[in-house]
Every structure is written in C-alpha cells, then in structure tokens.
Design a protein around this motif. Structure first.
Motif, PDB file in Angstrom:
ATOM      1  N   TYR A 215      37.846  45.890  50.503  1.00 19.10           N
ATOM      2  CA  TYR A 215      36.549  45.902  50.076  1.00 19.10           C
ATOM      3  C   TYR A 215      36.721  45.948  48.504  1.00 19.10           C
ATOM      4  O   TYR A 215      35.947  45.426  48.111  1.00 19.10           O
ATOM      5  N   LYS A 216      37.561  46.886  47.740  1.00 15.96           N
ATOM      6  CA  LYS A 216      37.853  46.508  46.463  1.00 15.96           C
ATOM      7  C   LYS A 216      38.075  45.033  46.081  1.00 15.96           C
ATOM      8  O   LYS A 216      37.403  44.606  45.062  1.00 15.96           O
ATOM      9  N   MET A 217      39.040  44.429  46.608  1.00 19.03           N
ATOM     10  CA  MET A 217      39.202  43.024  46.439  1.00 19.03           C
ATOM     11  C   MET A 217      37.817  42.063  46.470  1.00 19.03           C
ATOM     12  O   MET A 217      37.704  41.410  45.720  1.00 19.03           O
ATOM     13  N   ALA A 218      37.228  42.346  47.555  1.00 26.22           N
ATOM     14  CA  ALA A 218      35.944  41.727  48.006  1.00 26.22           C
ATOM     15  C   ALA A 218      34.967  41.851  46.797  1.00 26.22           C
ATOM     16  O   ALA A 218      34.224  41.064  46.358  1.00 26.22           O
ATOM     17  N   LEU A 219      34.760  43.276  46.301  1.00 22.84           N
ATOM     18  CA  LEU A 219      33.808  43.598  45.055  1.00 22.84           C
ATOM     19  C   LEU A 219      34.236  42.600  43.799  1.00 22.84           C
ATOM     20  O   LEU A 219      33.370  42.357  43.380  1.00 22.84           O
ATOM     21  N   ASP A 220      35.538  42.688  43.774  1.00 20.37           N
ATOM     22  CA  ASP A 220      36.057  42.031  42.461  1.00 20.37           C
ATOM     23  C   ASP A 220      35.842  40.689  42.592  1.00 20.37           C
ATOM     24  O   ASP A 220      35.245  39.994  41.744  1.00 20.37           O
TER      25      ASP A 220
ATOM     26  N   GLN B  56      33.386  38.660  40.097  1.00 17.92           N
ATOM     27  CA  GLN B  56      34.083  37.330  39.421  1.00 17.92           C
ATOM     28  C   GLN B  56      33.047  36.218  39.738  1.00 17.92           C
ATOM     29  O   GLN B  56      32.684  35.530  38.927  1.00 17.92           O
ATOM     30  N   SER B  57      32.680  35.922  40.970  1.00 21.15           N
ATOM     31  CA  SER B  57      31.585  34.924  41.289  1.00 21.15           C
ATOM     32  C   SER B  57      30.385  34.897  40.761  1.00 21.15           C
ATOM     33  O   SER B  57      29.705  34.061  40.216  1.00 21.15           O
ATOM     34  N   THR B  58      29.875  36.372  40.507  1.00 24.45           N
ATOM     35  CA  THR B  58      28.628  36.369  39.799  1.00 24.45           C
ATOM     36  C   THR B  58      28.674  36.020  38.352  1.00 24.45           C
ATOM     37  O   THR B  58      27.832  35.348  37.747  1.00 24.45           O
ATOM     38  N   GLU B  59      29.889  36.599  37.668  1.00 28.72           N
ATOM     39  CA  GLU B  59      30.239  36.201  36.333  1.00 28.72           C
ATOM     40  C   GLU B  59      30.240  34.570  36.108  1.00 28.72           C
ATOM     41  O   GLU B  59      29.721  33.992  35.271  1.00 28.72           O
TER      42      GLU B  59
ATOM     43  N   LYS C 233      26.844  32.956  36.241  1.00 26.55           N
ATOM     44  CA  LYS C 233      26.115  33.014  35.062  1.00 26.55           C
ATOM     45  C   LYS C 233      26.787  32.195  34.006  1.00 26.55           C
ATOM     46  O   LYS C 233      26.037  31.601  33.217  1.00 26.55           O
ATOM     47  N   LEU C 234      28.172  32.218  33.963  1.00 33.07           N
ATOM     48  CA  LEU C 234      28.594  31.378  32.821  1.00 33.07           C
ATOM     49  C   LEU C 234      28.119  29.926  33.101  1.00 33.07           C
ATOM     50  O   LEU C 234      28.080  29.138  32.219  1.00 33.07           O
ATOM     51  N   LEU C 235      28.514  29.488  34.538  1.00 36.11           N
ATOM     52  CA  LEU C 235      27.981  27.917  34.798  1.00 36.11           C
ATOM     53  C   LEU C 235      26.547  27.751  34.336  1.00 36.11           C
ATOM     54  O   LEU C 235      26.211  26.756  33.803  1.00 36.11           O
ATOM     55  N   GLU C 236      25.679  28.808  34.669  1.00 35.26           N
ATOM     56  CA  GLU C 236      23.945  28.526  34.367  1.00 35.26           C
ATOM     57  C   GLU C 236      24.008  28.468  32.970  1.00 35.26           C
ATOM     58  O   GLU C 236      23.053  27.701  32.306  1.00 35.26           O
TER      59      GLU C 236
END
Length: 132
Positions: free
Chosen positions: A110-115, A119-122, A125-128
């Motif tokens: 669960y912690k790995m999935a949250l990380d 990470q994918s959200t960051e 945002k960086l790509l956008e």
C-alpha cells in the motif's frame, strides 16, 4: 442271702439305674438331634440366600466391567480430543503469524502504491508544465 446273690442284686439295681440314666440321655440326644436338624434347615436357607446374593453380585460385577470398558474408551477419545485441540492451537498460532506477515506485506505494498501514485502525479504535473 449269700455274697453271690447280693452281687446279683446290686448288679440288677445298677443296671436299672443305668438304663434309666441312659434313657434320659437318649431322650436328650434325640432332642439335640431335632434341634440340629432345625439348625441344618436354617443353614440351607441361609446358603440359598447367599447363592442369590452371589448371583446378584456377579451381575453387578459384569455391569461394572462394562462401565469400566466404556470409561476406558471415553478416556481414549478424550486424549485424542486433547491432542487435536493442541494441534489446532499450534495451527492457530502459525496462522496468526502468517496473517501478521501478510498484513505487513499489504501495508508495504500500500505504501509503495501510494508512493508510485504520488510519483506519477508529480510526473504528470512536470510533463504538463514542460509541455504547456
């Protein structure tokens, strides 16, 4: 009376006395025989009653043997149940340890999935920000 006749007379008198005495003794012995016969009959009655008691005790002994066999079987079954319960306790402890391991793995996942999601959200945002 001369000495010989006197001896005969005394002998006859003693015989009469002895016969009378033996007659009394004989009657007393006859009475004792009758009483002993009654005692013997009573003893036969007691013996018969004791035979009945012995038969009843034999029956009770047989029943107690059956009860004892049944109790022995129950003790064996109880020992088996105790053994099974002990094995179940051991198994339950093992399952509890495995569940704790699985719980730790789920929490780690669960912690790995949250990380990964963070990470994918960051990254998005960086790509956008770069594309836009």
């Amino acid at each position: 009376m001369d000495g010989q006749e006197l001896l005969h007379a005394i002998s006859d008198m003693l015989d009469e006395k002895l016969d009378a005495g033996f007659g009394t003794v004989g009657k007393r012995l006859d009475g004792m025989d009758a009483r002993l016969d009654r005692v013997e009959k009573r003893l036969y009655g007691v013996d018969a009653r004791l035979d009945r008691v012995e038969k009843r005790l034999d029956g009770m002994d047989a029943r107690l043997d059956k009860v004892e066999k049944h109790q022995d079987k129950m003790e064996l079954r109880l020992e088996k149940v105790e053994s099974d319960v002990s094995a179940l306790r051991y198994g339950q402890r093992e399952i509890h340890r495995k569940l704790e391991d699985v719980s730790a793995l789920v929490e780690s996942t669960y912690k790995m999935a949250l990380d990964a999601w963070g990470q994918s959200t960051e990254n998005r945002k960086l790509l956008e920000a770069v594309s836009g």
